[in-house]
Design a protein around this motif. Sequence first.
Motif: not given
Length: 72
Positions: A7-18, A20-22, A47-55, A57-61
């Motif tokens: 959270m110290n690195l997060c600047d609030g760009h909010a790409q992750c909310t689009y 991995a909105p869950k 541990e993430l449920d398998q249906d959340l991993v892709e979102g 992963r995309d948010a991290a990338n």
Amino acid sequence: MKFVVDMNLCDGHAQCTYLAPKIFEVDDDGVLTLRALAVGSEYESPELDQDLVEGVRDAANMCPVNAIRLVD
């Protein structure tokens, strides 16, 4: 698979909310939050449920400040 958010690195760009909105949302003040969780400066997920991993992963990338990372 789990993820960690610095959270110290997060600047609030909010790409992750689009991507991995869950998992991620931005509150009324523009601060990133993790749905239904209060977190400090760093958060490691259970541990993430398998249906959340892709979102997540995309948010991290797509995070422009690399605040999200995946861990095994």
